[in-house]
Write an enzyme that holds these catalytic residues in place. Structure first.
Site, PDB file in Angstrom:
ATOM      1  N   GLN A  93     -10.120  -1.383  -0.406  1.00  0.00           N
ATOM      2  CA  GLN A  93     -10.257  -2.835  -0.453  1.00  0.00           C
ATOM      3  C   GLN A  93     -10.016  -3.331  -1.879  1.00  0.00           C
ATOM      4  O   GLN A  93      -9.956  -4.537  -2.107  1.00  0.00           O
ATOM      5  CB  GLN A  93     -11.666  -3.242  -0.013  1.00  0.00           C
ATOM      6  CG  GLN A  93     -11.989  -2.880   1.426  1.00  0.00           C
ATOM      7  CD  GLN A  93     -13.441  -3.173   1.769  1.00  0.00           C
ATOM      8  OE1 GLN A  93     -14.344  -2.409   1.448  1.00  0.00           O
ATOM      9  NE2 GLN A  93     -13.665  -4.299   2.398  1.00  0.00           N
ATOM     10  N   HIS A 111      -6.116  -5.169   0.775  1.00  0.00           N
ATOM     11  CA  HIS A 111      -6.290  -6.521   0.244  1.00  0.00           C
ATOM     12  C   HIS A 111      -5.280  -6.859  -0.854  1.00  0.00           C
ATOM     13  O   HIS A 111      -5.496  -7.755  -1.654  1.00  0.00           O
ATOM     14  CB  HIS A 111      -7.723  -6.711  -0.267  1.00  0.00           C
ATOM     15  CG  HIS A 111      -8.744  -6.733   0.833  1.00  0.00           C
ATOM     16  ND1 HIS A 111     -10.087  -6.519   0.631  1.00  0.00           N
ATOM     17  CD2 HIS A 111      -8.608  -6.937   2.171  1.00  0.00           C
ATOM     18  CE1 HIS A 111     -10.734  -6.584   1.794  1.00  0.00           C
ATOM     19  NE2 HIS A 111      -9.864  -6.832   2.736  1.00  0.00           N
ATOM     20  N   CYS A 119       6.702 -14.017  -3.725  1.00  0.00           N
ATOM     21  CA  CYS A 119       7.259 -15.367  -3.617  1.00  0.00           C
ATOM     22  C   CYS A 119       6.609 -16.088  -2.435  1.00  0.00           C
ATOM     23  O   CYS A 119       6.457 -15.522  -1.356  1.00  0.00           O
ATOM     24  CB  CYS A 119       8.768 -15.292  -3.419  1.00  0.00           C
ATOM     25  SG  CYS A 119       9.486 -16.930  -3.137  1.00  0.00           S
ATOM     26  N   CYS A 122      10.184 -16.866   0.050  1.00  0.00           N
ATOM     27  CA  CYS A 122      10.979 -15.788   0.669  1.00  0.00           C
ATOM     28  C   CYS A 122      10.169 -14.498   0.810  1.00  0.00           C
ATOM     29  O   CYS A 122      10.679 -13.496   1.309  1.00  0.00           O
ATOM     30  CB  CYS A 122      12.279 -15.557  -0.093  1.00  0.00           C
ATOM     31  SG  CYS A 122      12.091 -14.822  -1.726  1.00  0.00           S
ATOM     32  N   CYS A 141      10.200 -17.621  -8.427  1.00  0.00           N
ATOM     33  CA  CYS A 141      10.960 -16.523  -7.833  1.00  0.00           C
ATOM     34  C   CYS A 141      12.371 -16.463  -8.421  1.00  0.00           C
ATOM     35  O   CYS A 141      13.054 -17.486  -8.492  1.00  0.00           O
ATOM     36  CB  CYS A 141      11.029 -16.728  -6.321  1.00  0.00           C
ATOM     37  SG  CYS A 141      12.034 -15.499  -5.465  1.00  0.00           S
ATOM     38  N   GLY A 179     -18.733   3.049  -1.516  1.00  0.00           N
ATOM     39  CA  GLY A 179     -18.935   1.882  -2.377  1.00  0.00           C
ATOM     40  C   GLY A 179     -18.536   0.548  -1.786  1.00  0.00           C
ATOM     41  O   GLY A 179     -17.994  -0.294  -2.492  1.00  0.00           O
ATOM     42  N   THR A 180     -18.803   0.361  -0.505  1.00  0.00           N
ATOM     43  CA  THR A 180     -18.555  -0.953   0.075  1.00  0.00           C
ATOM     44  C   THR A 180     -19.726  -1.310   0.982  1.00  0.00           C
ATOM     45  O   THR A 180     -20.231  -0.474   1.718  1.00  0.00           O
ATOM     46  CB  THR A 180     -17.192  -1.015   0.800  1.00  0.00           C
ATOM     47  OG1 THR A 180     -17.071  -2.270   1.454  1.00  0.00           O
ATOM     48  CG2 THR A 180     -17.026   0.091   1.823  1.00  0.00           C
ATOM     49  N   GLU A 207     -26.652   1.671  -2.370  1.00  0.00           N
ATOM     50  CA  GLU A 207     -27.672   1.115  -1.475  1.00  0.00           C
ATOM     51  C   GLU A 207     -27.210   1.215  -0.029  1.00  0.00           C
ATOM     52  O   GLU A 207     -26.023   1.354   0.245  1.00  0.00           O
ATOM     53  CB  GLU A 207     -27.971  -0.338  -1.843  1.00  0.00           C
ATOM     54  CG  GLU A 207     -26.741  -1.222  -1.873  1.00  0.00           C
ATOM     55  CD  GLU A 207     -27.030  -2.593  -2.487  1.00  0.00           C
ATOM     56  OE1 GLU A 207     -26.725  -3.592  -1.838  1.00  0.00           O
ATOM     57  OE2 GLU A 207     -27.572  -2.634  -3.615  1.00  0.00           O
ATOM     58  N   ALA A 223     -21.197   6.840  -6.789  1.00  0.00           N
ATOM     59  CA  ALA A 223     -20.047   7.579  -6.260  1.00  0.00           C
ATOM     60  C   ALA A 223     -19.554   8.614  -7.261  1.00  0.00           C
ATOM     61  O   ALA A 223     -19.091   9.689  -6.879  1.00  0.00           O
ATOM     62  CB  ALA A 223     -18.921   6.603  -5.900  1.00  0.00           C
TER      63      ALA A 223
HETATM   64 ZN   LIG Z   1      11.727 -16.401  -3.310  1.00  0.00          ZN
END
Ligand SMILES: [Zn+2]
Length: 234
Positions: A93, A111, A119, A122, A141, A179-180, A207, A223
């Site tokens: 994520q 994500h 762009c 496009c 762009c 870790g999420t 947690e 972690a």
């Molecule tokens: Zn473009």
């Protein structure tokens, strides 16, 4: 954790693993993200309203990510991928590139990624490490001239390539979530899907996650400590 020759590992990582490299998270800062409210900088409405503010925020996040280093948890996952090859799939994520800089190759950024832009007309996606912090500097762009936005999935948008994620969830025999918090969907639902399909489900984080009932095993802790220890037993 014992992985046999027939097992396939699906790893989901979230903000907690990057937080251990010093990168700010939305949850960890009292509703603010480096001083910004999420609605001001990470939604399609924010982009419509004030693209410069959005680009300032993502320019700052680019700076922060460039200054951060992968930690022992990122490195442990990279070494696990080396052992498992195609039987390893990492869905994150996170939008930073710490997994890649630790050596991970099979990484899907559901994500989006900080170091690509897209762009708005496009849909061309391209690598981008630049900072855009003034109205005159806002990018356009090179193909069609339309405004360019961060290649980030904002709140209210659909995560990237959910089909690939679903295929991998179908094949996985072990799901490892790192870790999420289990509050952001659809990622928070992966554990239910994996469990329904018979996979062993393991959580690592500081947690209890909100979806704690769906895990076979919960390892509370950093972690950077829990992950290298877990993987050593493989
Ligand atoms: Zn473009």
């Amino acid at each position: 954790m014992l992985i046999t020759a027939n097992d396939r590992l699906f790893v989901l990582t979230g903000a907690g693993i990057s937080a251990e490299s010093g990168l700010a998270t939305f949850r960890g800062s009292g509703g603010l993200w480096n001083g910004y409210r999420v609605e001001e900088v990470a939604t399609p409405e924010a982009w419509q309203h004030d693209p410069l503010l959005v680009w300032r925020f993502y320019s700052m996040r680019r700076r922060d990510a460039l200054a951060a280093q992968p930690n022992a948890a990122h490195l442990a996952l990279a070494s696990y991928e080396q052992q498992l090859g195609d039987r390893f799939y990492l869905c994150t994520q996170n939008v930073d590139d710490l997994h890649e800089r630790a050596g991970s190759v099979r990484v899907h950024h559901m994500h989006g990624t900080l170091f690509q832009s897209r762009c708005t007309r496009c849909d061309r996606v391209f690598p981008d490490q630049s900072f855009y912090e003034s109205a005159a500097a806002l990018p356009a762009c090179s193909s069609c001239g339309a405004p360019v936005r961060p290649h980030i999935v904002w709140f209210g948008e659909i995560p990237l390539d959910m089909d690939a994620i679903d295929r991998q969830l179908n094949r996985a025999t072990v799901l490892l979530v790192v870790g999420t918090s289990g509050s952001v969907y659809p990622a928070a639902g992966f554990v239910h899907i994996a469990r329904q399909r018979g996979a062993c489900t393991i959580y690592i984080g500081p947690e209890e996650p909100l979806n704690n009932g769906a895990f076979d095993q919960i390892l509370l802790g950093a972690a950077t400590e829990a992950l290298p220890a877990l993987l050593l037993h493989a």
